[in-house]
Design a protein around this motif. Structure first.
Motif, PDB file in Angstrom:
ATOM      1  N   ASP A 180      26.545  60.215   2.230  1.00  0.00           N
ATOM      2  CA  ASP A 180      25.396  60.953   1.733  1.00  0.00           C
ATOM      3  C   ASP A 180      24.902  60.301   0.438  1.00  0.00           C
ATOM      4  N   THR A 181      23.869  60.869  -0.134  1.00  0.00           N
ATOM      5  CA  THR A 181      23.294  60.336  -1.359  1.00  0.00           C
ATOM      6  C   THR A 181      24.362  60.167  -2.441  1.00  0.00           C
ATOM      7  N   GLY A 182      24.441  58.987  -3.010  1.00  0.00           N
ATOM      8  CA  GLY A 182      25.369  58.743  -4.106  1.00  0.00           C
ATOM      9  C   GLY A 182      26.768  58.351  -3.684  1.00  0.00           C
ATOM     10  N   ASP A 183      27.087  58.494  -2.406  1.00  0.00           N
ATOM     11  CA  ASP A 183      28.412  58.074  -1.925  1.00  0.00           C
ATOM     12  C   ASP A 183      28.491  56.547  -1.879  1.00  0.00           C
ATOM     13  N   LEU A 184      29.715  56.051  -1.736  1.00  0.00           N
ATOM     14  CA  LEU A 184      29.886  54.627  -1.449  1.00  0.00           C
ATOM     15  C   LEU A 184      29.616  54.412   0.038  1.00  0.00           C
ATOM     16  N   HIS A 185      28.606  53.605   0.337  1.00  0.00           N
ATOM     17  CA  HIS A 185      28.270  53.301   1.726  1.00  0.00           C
ATOM     18  C   HIS A 185      28.889  51.955   2.088  1.00  0.00           C
ATOM     19  N   THR A 186      29.435  51.853   3.280  1.00  0.00           N
ATOM     20  CA  THR A 186      30.091  50.618   3.711  1.00  0.00           C
ATOM     21  C   THR A 186      29.496  50.156   5.037  1.00  0.00           C
ATOM     22  N   TRP A 187      29.252  48.866   5.121  1.00  0.00           N
ATOM     23  CA  TRP A 187      28.715  48.284   6.356  1.00  0.00           C
ATOM     24  C   TRP A 187      29.562  47.091   6.758  1.00  0.00           C
ATOM     25  N   LEU A 188      29.826  46.963   8.032  1.00  0.00           N
ATOM     26  CA  LEU A 188      30.467  45.783   8.589  1.00  0.00           C
ATOM     27  C   LEU A 188      29.382  44.970   9.288  1.00  0.00           C
ATOM     28  N   MET A 189      29.247  43.704   8.913  1.00  0.00           N
ATOM     29  CA  MET A 189      28.094  42.934   9.390  1.00  0.00           C
ATOM     30  C   MET A 189      28.488  41.526   9.819  1.00  0.00           C
ATOM     31  N   VAL A 190      27.654  40.942  10.650  1.00  0.00           N
ATOM     32  CA  VAL A 190      27.817  39.537  11.035  1.00  0.00           C
ATOM     33  C   VAL A 190      26.450  38.872  10.957  1.00  0.00           C
ATOM     34  N   GLU A 191      26.408  37.725  10.299  1.00  0.00           N
ATOM     35  CA  GLU A 191      25.164  36.962  10.253  1.00  0.00           C
ATOM     36  C   GLU A 191      25.356  35.649  11.003  1.00  0.00           C
ATOM     37  N   VAL A 192      24.380  35.316  11.826  1.00  0.00           N
ATOM     38  CA  VAL A 192      24.364  34.026  12.527  1.00  0.00           C
ATOM     39  C   VAL A 192      23.123  33.269  12.050  1.00  0.00           C
ATOM     40  N   ASP A 193      23.326  32.083  11.508  1.00  0.00           N
ATOM     41  CA  ASP A 193      22.189  31.313  11.026  1.00  0.00           C
ATOM     42  C   ASP A 193      22.118  29.958  11.722  1.00  0.00           C
ATOM     43  N   GLN A 194      20.912  29.434  11.789  1.00  0.00           N
ATOM     44  CA  GLN A 194      20.733  28.105  12.363  1.00  0.00           C
ATOM     45  C   GLN A 194      19.997  27.221  11.361  1.00  0.00           C
ATOM     46  N   ARG A 195      20.622  26.080  11.042  1.00  0.00           N
ATOM     47  CA  ARG A 195      20.048  25.127  10.086  1.00  0.00           C
ATOM     48  C   ARG A 195      20.062  23.759  10.761  1.00  0.00           C
ATOM     49  N   PRO A 196      18.911  23.365  11.298  1.00  0.00           N
ATOM     50  CA  PRO A 196      18.855  22.147  12.131  1.00  0.00           C
ATOM     51  C   PRO A 196      19.337  20.895  11.420  1.00  0.00           C
ATOM     52  N   GLU A 197      19.251  20.851  10.089  1.00  0.00           N
ATOM     53  CA  GLU A 197      19.607  19.616   9.395  1.00  0.00           C
ATOM     54  C   GLU A 197      21.113  19.461   9.189  1.00  0.00           C
ATOM     55  N   LEU A 198      21.881  20.493   9.470  1.00  0.00           N
ATOM     56  CA  LEU A 198      23.321  20.426   9.225  1.00  0.00           C
ATOM     57  C   LEU A 198      24.083  19.911  10.452  1.00  0.00           C
ATOM     58  N   ARG A 199      25.302  19.433  10.196  1.00  0.00           N
ATOM     59  CA  ARG A 199      26.143  18.944  11.302  1.00  0.00           C
ATOM     60  C   ARG A 199      26.484  20.125  12.222  1.00  0.00           C
ATOM     61  N   ASP A 200      26.962  21.208  11.630  1.00  0.00           N
ATOM     62  CA  ASP A 200      27.172  22.447  12.394  1.00  0.00           C
ATOM     63  C   ASP A 200      25.889  23.260  12.272  1.00  0.00           C
ATOM     64  N   THR A 201      25.016  23.121  13.224  1.00  0.00           N
ATOM     65  CA  THR A 201      23.691  23.723  13.069  1.00  0.00           C
ATOM     66  C   THR A 201      23.727  25.248  13.101  1.00  0.00           C
ATOM     67  N   VAL A 202      24.699  25.800  13.822  1.00  0.00           N
ATOM     68  CA  VAL A 202      24.787  27.266  13.904  1.00  0.00           C
ATOM     69  C   VAL A 202      26.015  27.737  13.137  1.00  0.00           C
ATOM     70  N   GLY A 203      25.810  28.659  12.222  1.00  0.00           N
ATOM     71  CA  GLY A 203      26.907  29.191  11.421  1.00  0.00           C
ATOM     72  C   GLY A 203      27.104  30.670  11.679  1.00  0.00           C
ATOM     73  N   VAL A 204      28.349  31.110  11.616  1.00  0.00           N
ATOM     74  CA  VAL A 204      28.673  32.526  11.812  1.00  0.00           C
ATOM     75  C   VAL A 204      29.404  33.022  10.567  1.00  0.00           C
ATOM     76  N   THR A 205      28.899  34.113   9.986  1.00  0.00           N
ATOM     77  CA  THR A 205      29.483  34.642   8.753  1.00  0.00           C
ATOM     78  C   THR A 205      29.683  36.148   8.856  1.00  0.00           C
ATOM     79  N   PRO A 206      30.910  36.605   9.071  1.00  0.00           N
ATOM     80  CA  PRO A 206      31.176  38.043   8.994  1.00  0.00           C
ATOM     81  C   PRO A 206      31.211  38.477   7.534  1.00  0.00           C
ATOM     82  N   MET A 207      30.834  39.698   7.288  1.00  0.00           N
ATOM     83  CA  MET A 207      30.803  40.168   5.893  1.00  0.00           C
ATOM     84  C   MET A 207      30.942  41.675   5.835  1.00  0.00           C
TER      85      MET A 207
END
Lengths: 158, 213
Positions: B157-184
């Motif tokens: 609720d308002t003012g509480d500590l809110h927690t989220w579990l997330m995953v981001e997938v990014d693509q950067r064509p100029e990198l060797r590993d073009t697709v990156g996965v980052t849990p957070m």
């Protein structure tokens, strides 16, 4: 990697249905900052309240005034309560925006955003007036949209 | 070159808001720090209205030893409201100076960045997408895009500590590993937001912080 992307896509497609279901039926929250009286055990705004919930809502139509110590003090001083149903208020940043926008006004003596009830709760200083048009404009200025508005002494007495 | 970046962005098109809202309420300030597998940035914004913000930023590309400093304008192009959800579409652009630092001898160049962000969120689910491109003159021209999905294990609720579990997938064509996965994990309380994660692709940290006042 393609498999990972497909999995995420499927997850994303399924999310809205789960979200609506959870919001409507499964949310059960321990309240920290607000207190709600008058309808314990009722399922209002899609939320079942716990038995030890201090929360206090005073109902008018579908809207309820969320009571906090600041709201109660402002009511005791003779202020007029106003409750606004707010669309799009889903996070603490939303609450902060409205708390800041209304909290710095001289004609508002107390403000509290209730994310569970999706309402903006105000108490105006005694004698102050804020018409619906003005209220909606200020909610818009906060970045959100006002829906129904309820106000007046009856709100705090029911 | 900037034209190419614009075309790439157009092709990438739109849907989510990965990093939390860059436009605040009228009169609000936002301080943001963002570190992902390739870059770190510091941004401070002021929102004259709830629909746009102006700010300054410093953006350090750690891989290429490039530093961008400049001004940024962010426009909330559209916000969709619902009783249980909110969705946003942002467009932003920045102009300034880019130069090589550390091992990069690149001299100062006029530079620009442009991007789109979109998000949809309820109190339980979050979906986001962002795409950005940059033209640093002779130093660099590139683009990337990223999608993020998140779930809140409990509803605060308002003012509480809110927690989220997330995953981001990014693509950067100029990198060797073009697709990156980052849990957070995202923590959110009152005016402050903190995201901490780890890139599984590059063994690099992710750290995002945001504060509003």
């Amino acid at each position: 990697m393609i498999r990972t992307l497909l999995t995420i896509s499927l997850f994303a497609l399924a999310a809205p249905a789960f979200a609506q279901d959870n919001t409507a039926h499964n949310s059960s929250t321990s309240y920290g900052s607000g207190s709600h009286f008058g309808d314990q055990g009722a399922d209002h705004a899609g939320h079942d309240h716990k038995a030890d919930d201090h929360a206090s809502h005073t109902m008018v139509s579908d809207l309820a005034l969320t009571r906090t110590p600041e709201i109660d003090a402002a009511l005791a001083a003779g202020g007029e309560p106003v409750v606004v149903k707010v669309l799009g208020a889903v996070c603490d940043f939303c609450a902060t925006a409205m708390n800041k926008t209304f909290g710095r006004r001289d004609d508002v003596s107390a403000v509290h955003v209730d994310l569970d009830a999706k309402t903006l709760n105000l108490v105006l200083i005694p004698g102050a007036e804020m018409d619906d048009k003005r209220l909606r404009k200020l909610v818009k200025k906060s970045g959100y949209k006002a829906d129904d508005i309820a106000r007046g002494a009856a709100l705090s007495q029911r | 070159m900037l034209g190419k970046a614009l075309i790439i962005l157009g092709l990438l098109a739109v849907t989510d808001a990965a990093h939390a809202r860059p436009v605040s309420y009228a009169g609000g300030w936002t301080v943001m720090e963002e570190t992902d597998r390739g870059a770190s940035a510091a941004i401070i914004h002021y929102s004259p209205s709830a629909f746009y913000s102006v700010g300054v930023k410093a953006d350090w590309d750690r891989r290429n030893d490039l530093l961008f400093t400049g001004g940024q304008l962010t426009w909330l192009a559209k916000r969709w409201f619902g009783e249980d959800y909110q969705a946003n579409l942002y467009i932003w652009g920045a102009a300034g100076i880019a130069k090589g630092i550390d091992d990069n001898p690149g001299e100062e160049q006029l530079a620009g960045q442009i991007g789109v962000m979109a998000d949809w969120e309820t109190r339980r689910w979050f979906l986001g997408y962002r795409a950005a491109g940059r033209d640093y003159g002779s130093l660099d021209a590139s683009a990337f895009h990223a999608a993020k999905v998140g779930v809140a294990p409990y509803i605060g609720d308002t003012g509480d500590l809110h927690t989220w579990l997330m995953v981001e997938v990014d693509q950067r064509p100029e990198l060797r590993d073009t697709v990156g996965v980052t849990p957070m994990i995202r923590f959110f309380k009152g005016e402050a937001l903190l995201e901490a994660g780890w890139s599984l692709t590059d063994d690099q940290p992710l750290l995002n912080f945001q504060y509003r006042f």
